[in-house]
Each structure stands twice: as structure tokens, then as C-alpha cells.
Design a protein around this motif. Structure first.
Motif, PDB file in Angstrom:
ATOM      1  N   ASP A 157      31.502  -4.194  34.283  1.00 26.40           N
ATOM      2  CA  ASP A 157      32.955  -4.397  34.328  1.00 26.40           C
ATOM      3  C   ASP A 157      33.352  -5.784  34.814  1.00 26.40           C
ATOM      4  OD1 ASP A 157      33.325  -1.873  33.390  1.00 26.40           O
ATOM      5  OD2 ASP A 157      33.673  -0.969  35.362  1.00 26.40           O
ATOM      6  N   VAL A 158      32.517  -6.428  35.592  1.00 21.59           N
ATOM      7  CA  VAL A 158      32.928  -7.691  36.217  1.00 21.59           C
ATOM      8  C   VAL A 158      32.004  -8.861  35.897  1.00 21.59           C
ATOM      9  CG1 VAL A 158      34.132  -6.545  38.111  1.00 21.59           C
ATOM     10  CG2 VAL A 158      31.700  -7.080  38.339  1.00 21.59           C
ATOM     11  N   THR A 159      30.919  -8.664  35.187  1.00 21.64           N
ATOM     12  CA  THR A 159      29.990  -9.750  34.890  1.00 21.64           C
ATOM     13  C   THR A 159      29.750  -9.855  33.391  1.00 21.64           C
ATOM     14  OG1 THR A 159      28.146  -8.242  35.341  1.00 21.64           O
ATOM     15  CG2 THR A 159      28.804  -9.744  37.102  1.00 21.64           C
ATOM     16  N   TYR A 160      29.662 -11.098  32.924  1.00 22.35           N
ATOM     17  CA  TYR A 160      29.457 -11.381  31.508  1.00 22.35           C
ATOM     18  C   TYR A 160      28.403 -12.470  31.367  1.00 22.35           C
ATOM     19  CZ  TYR A 160      33.796  -8.840  30.550  1.00 22.35           C
ATOM     20  OH  TYR A 160      34.766  -7.874  30.462  1.00 22.35           O
ATOM     21  N   ARG A 161      27.659 -12.384  30.266  1.00 23.56           N
ATOM     22  CA  ARG A 161      26.702 -13.439  29.937  1.00 23.56           C
ATOM     23  C   ARG A 161      27.341 -14.344  28.893  1.00 23.56           C
ATOM     24  NH1 ARG A 161      22.184 -10.669  28.613  1.00 23.56           N
ATOM     25  NH2 ARG A 161      21.369 -10.858  30.733  1.00 23.56           N
ATOM     26  N   VAL A 162      27.403 -15.637  29.200  1.00 25.55           N
ATOM     27  CA  VAL A 162      28.132 -16.602  28.379  1.00 25.55           C
ATOM     28  C   VAL A 162      27.167 -17.647  27.852  1.00 25.55           C
ATOM     29  CG1 VAL A 162      29.981 -18.326  28.357  1.00 25.55           C
ATOM     30  CG2 VAL A 162      30.242 -16.227  29.695  1.00 25.55           C
ATOM     31  N   LYS A 163      27.341 -17.990  26.591  1.00 30.40           N
ATOM     32  CA  LYS A 163      26.537 -19.019  25.939  1.00 30.40           C
ATOM     33  C   LYS A 163      27.351 -20.292  25.846  1.00 30.40           C
ATOM     34  CE  LYS A 163      22.616 -19.891  23.725  1.00 30.40           C
ATOM     35  NZ  LYS A 163      21.269 -19.690  24.334  1.00 30.40           N
ATOM     36  N   ARG A 164      26.887 -21.341  26.518  1.00 30.50           N
ATOM     37  CA  ARG A 164      27.603 -22.610  26.535  1.00 30.50           C
ATOM     38  C   ARG A 164      27.198 -23.509  25.370  1.00 30.50           C
ATOM     39  NH1 ARG A 164      29.837 -23.628  31.729  1.00 30.50           N
ATOM     40  NH2 ARG A 164      29.741 -25.863  31.309  1.00 30.50           N
ATOM     41  N   TYR A 181      40.125 -17.418  25.599  1.00 26.23           N
ATOM     42  CA  TYR A 181      40.521 -18.554  24.761  1.00 26.23           C
ATOM     43  C   TYR A 181      41.048 -18.020  23.444  1.00 26.23           C
ATOM     44  CZ  TYR A 181      40.233 -22.677  21.789  1.00 26.23           C
ATOM     45  OH  TYR A 181      40.525 -23.693  20.907  1.00 26.23           O
ATOM     46  N   GLN A 182      42.273 -18.390  23.091  1.00 27.00           N
ATOM     47  CA  GLN A 182      42.916 -17.883  21.890  1.00 27.00           C
ATOM     48  C   GLN A 182      43.228 -18.988  20.886  1.00 27.00           C
ATOM     49  OE1 GLN A 182      46.207 -15.906  23.977  1.00 27.00           O
ATOM     50  NE2 GLN A 182      45.309 -13.934  23.437  1.00 27.00           N
ATOM     51  N   GLY A 183      42.634 -20.144  21.040  1.00 31.31           N
ATOM     52  CA  GLY A 183      42.868 -21.242  20.121  1.00 31.31           C
ATOM     53  C   GLY A 183      41.950 -21.186  18.909  1.00 31.31           C
ATOM     54  N   ARG A 184      42.028 -22.213  18.105  1.00 30.46           N
ATOM     55  CA  ARG A 184      41.245 -22.292  16.875  1.00 30.46           C
ATOM     56  C   ARG A 184      40.074 -23.255  16.963  1.00 30.46           C
ATOM     57  NH1 ARG A 184      46.094 -22.619  12.289  1.00 30.46           N
ATOM     58  NH2 ARG A 184      47.126 -20.644  12.854  1.00 30.46           N
ATOM     59  N   ASN A 185      40.045 -24.079  18.009  1.00 27.67           N
ATOM     60  CA  ASN A 185      38.999 -25.092  18.127  1.00 27.67           C
ATOM     61  C   ASN A 185      37.760 -24.514  18.809  1.00 27.67           C
ATOM     62  OD1 ASN A 185      40.724 -27.031  16.989  1.00 27.67           O
ATOM     63  ND2 ASN A 185      41.616 -27.493  18.984  1.00 27.67           N
ATOM     64  N   VAL A 186      37.118 -23.574  18.132  1.00 28.97           N
ATOM     65  CA  VAL A 186      35.899 -22.983  18.662  1.00 28.97           C
ATOM     66  C   VAL A 186      34.736 -23.938  18.431  1.00 28.97           C
ATOM     67  CG1 VAL A 186      36.716 -20.630  18.336  1.00 28.97           C
ATOM     68  CG2 VAL A 186      35.500 -21.777  16.489  1.00 28.97           C
ATOM     69  N   PRO A 187      33.650 -23.812  19.187  1.00 29.54           N
ATOM     70  CA  PRO A 187      32.503 -24.709  18.972  1.00 29.54           C
ATOM     71  C   PRO A 187      31.953 -24.598  17.558  1.00 29.54           C
ATOM     72  CG  PRO A 187      32.301 -23.517  21.048  1.00 29.54           C
ATOM     73  CD  PRO A 187      33.454 -22.910  20.329  1.00 29.54           C
ATOM     74  N   SER A 188      31.386 -25.688  17.072  1.00 29.00           N
ATOM     75  CA  SER A 188      30.852 -25.703  15.713  1.00 29.00           C
ATOM     76  C   SER A 188      29.686 -24.741  15.532  1.00 29.00           C
ATOM     77  CB  SER A 188      30.412 -27.129  15.355  1.00 29.00           C
ATOM     78  OG  SER A 188      29.453 -27.607  16.288  1.00 29.00           O
ATOM     79  N   TRP A 189      28.990 -24.436  16.617  1.00 28.10           N
ATOM     80  CA  TRP A 189      27.825 -23.547  16.529  1.00 28.10           C
ATOM     81  C   TRP A 189      28.205 -22.089  16.765  1.00 28.10           C
ATOM     82  CZ3 TRP A 189      27.533 -20.967  21.105  1.00 28.10           C
ATOM     83  CH2 TRP A 189      28.105 -21.578  22.216  1.00 28.10           C
ATOM     84  N   ALA A 190      29.486 -21.801  16.965  1.00 24.18           N
ATOM     85  CA  ALA A 190      29.907 -20.437  17.309  1.00 24.18           C
ATOM     86  C   ALA A 190      29.605 -19.454  16.188  1.00 24.18           C
ATOM     87  CB  ALA A 190      31.404 -20.421  17.636  1.00 24.18           C
ATOM     88  N   SER A 191      29.925 -19.804  14.936  1.00 25.10           N
ATOM     89  CA  SER A 191      29.683 -18.877  13.824  1.00 25.10           C
ATOM     90  C   SER A 191      28.192 -18.603  13.649  1.00 25.10           C
ATOM     91  CB  SER A 191      30.276 -19.451  12.538  1.00 25.10           C
ATOM     92  OG  SER A 191      29.720 -20.734  12.256  1.00 25.10           O
ATOM     93  N   ARG A 192      27.384 -19.616  13.823  1.00 25.61           N
ATOM     94  CA  ARG A 192      25.928 -19.415  13.705  1.00 25.61           C
ATOM     95  C   ARG A 192      25.411 -18.497  14.803  1.00 25.61           C
ATOM     96  NH1 ARG A 192      21.405 -24.252  14.371  1.00 25.61           N
ATOM     97  NH2 ARG A 192      19.551 -22.908  14.213  1.00 25.61           N
TER      98      ARG A 192
END
Length: 213
Positions: A157-164, A181-192
Motif C-alpha cells: 500500500d505504501v511502497t512502489y518500485r520505480v524505474k528511472r 504525472y499526467q503530462g504527455r512528455n513521458v521518457p522515450s524508453w517508457a513504451s519499450r
């Protein structure tokens, strides 16, 4: 002048910012707003001061339910967009007792905290709160929220693993250090990376579906 206007004047001492808490709290808000505009060129912070102050004075404060413009001048400032599209009239909330205000604030904080937890999902984008100090860089004018990054897994409930990034290993964060984050400028590697997570999840499902023995 203070006696005529009913102002209770207080004096401050040097190297004691706590004695002038109202001003220091505003300076903190102002520095946070300026850091969003002068990230690359910190020497030019004064060029954004007028625009930032206009945005601050025309924003509704949660404590007063009014803008600083209306509190001081009794009217709202006309923004460039409002000169084209008039702003609809809004009702001003009635003054509440201190107990009602505290209860309202507590409920609002609970709702915001619950929304933040529900909004953070696997594969979604988020900001990470991580103020850092660099040599030759003013920390006050440096954005405190970094990102956006990709949520790899919800551990509990309180911890998440995040990929930078794809090259760096994942990092575990508490939910209080993450923001949606609700914007459109996601990292280029996000879809991969999301395709990699979907493929890994599909392989795990196939392993569970295989008969034992």
C-alpha cells in the motif's frame, strides 16, 4: 499607520527566521515557483519574478478561499485569457469556525492522500521528490520533483518500485515521495519498458498455467 489600520506589528531578530514565519513561508513558496522556470539559467530568476507574482496573486488560497488580489483590492485582476473569455462568477464560501476548518482540512488531506495511492499504478508515470545539492547550483532554485519515471511494481500500500532509466536498477520509494504525472512528455524508453513488463507478466502467467508433473 499600523495603529490606524489595526495592524499588530512584530519585530524580528537577525538569523532567526522563525520570528518572521509568515514572510519566510511565502519566500519558500516563491522560491518553489521560480525553480520551475529558471532551472537552466538560475542567474535569470529575476526576469520571471513579475509573471510568477501575477500567478500567485491571482490564485485562490486554500486558507482564505480568496485570491490576494481580492483581499487587497476587493476585485480580481483581469488575466489575458479572461479578457477574451470572461470568468464565471463563483460563490465565496462563508466563514467557518476553527473546528470546522480543521475538520475540513483533515478530510481534504485524507482524500488527496487516498487519491495519490489509487492513482499510482503499474506502468504509470510519476514524479520523485528528491532534493539534491550540486556544487555551484542554488538548491532553492532547483526543482525538487524529478521525472517523470515509470512505476514498475506496486509492492504494497505504501511502497512502489520505480524505474528511472533502462540502464539503472529499479528503486523502491515510499508513496509520500511520489506524485502522479499526467503530462504527455513521458521518457522515450517508457513504451519499450512497458512492453518488457507486459511480456514478463505474460510469461509468468504461462508458467502458472502449465500442469504440474
Amino acid at each position: 499607520m499600523c495603529k490606524l489600520l489595526g495592524i499588530h506589528k512584530t519585530r524580528t531578530t537577525s538569523f532567526r527566521p522563525q520570528s518572521n514565519g509568515g514572510v519566510e513561508r511565502f519566500n519558500r513558496t516563491l522560491a518553489s515557483m521560480l525553480s520551475m522556470y529558471c532551472k537552466q539559467n538560475q542567474d535569470q530568476w529575476d526576469q520571471y519574478l513579475q509573471q510568477v507574482m501575477m500567478a500567485y496573486r491571482s490564485s485562490v488560497h486554500a486558507s482564505t478561499s480568496r485570491t490576494p488580489n481580492s483581499m487587497l483590492f476587493g476585485r480580481e485582476v483581469t488575466l489575458p485569457l479572461q479578457a477574451v473569455i470572461p470568468q464565471p462568477d463563483t460563490e465565496i464560501q462563508e466563514n467557518r469556525s476553527p473546528d470546522d476548518y480543521v475538520a475540513h482540512l483533515q478530510n481534504k488531506l485524507k482524500e488527496n492522500h487516498a487519491f495519490a495511492r489509487k492513482a499510482l499504478k503499474k506502468g504509470g508515470s510519476c514524479f520523485d521528490f528528491g532534493p539534491n545539492k550540486e556544487k555551484g547550483v542554488c538548491s532553492k532554485l532547483t526543482p525538487k520533483w524529478k521525472g517523470p519515471f515509470i512505476i514498475e511494481k506496486r509492492i504494497d500500500d505504501v511502497t512502489y518500485r520505480v524505474k528511472r532509466s533502462l540502464r539503472q536498477p529499479s528503486t523502491v520509494y515510499h508513496v509520500d515521495r511520489l506524485a502522479l504525472y499526467q503530462g504527455r512528455n513521458v521518457p522515450s524508453w517508457a513504451s519499450r519498458f512497458r512492453r518488457m513488463m507486459d511480456l514478463e507478466e505474460a510469461n509468468n502467467d504461462q508458467q502458472l498455467d502449465k500442469p504440474v508433473g
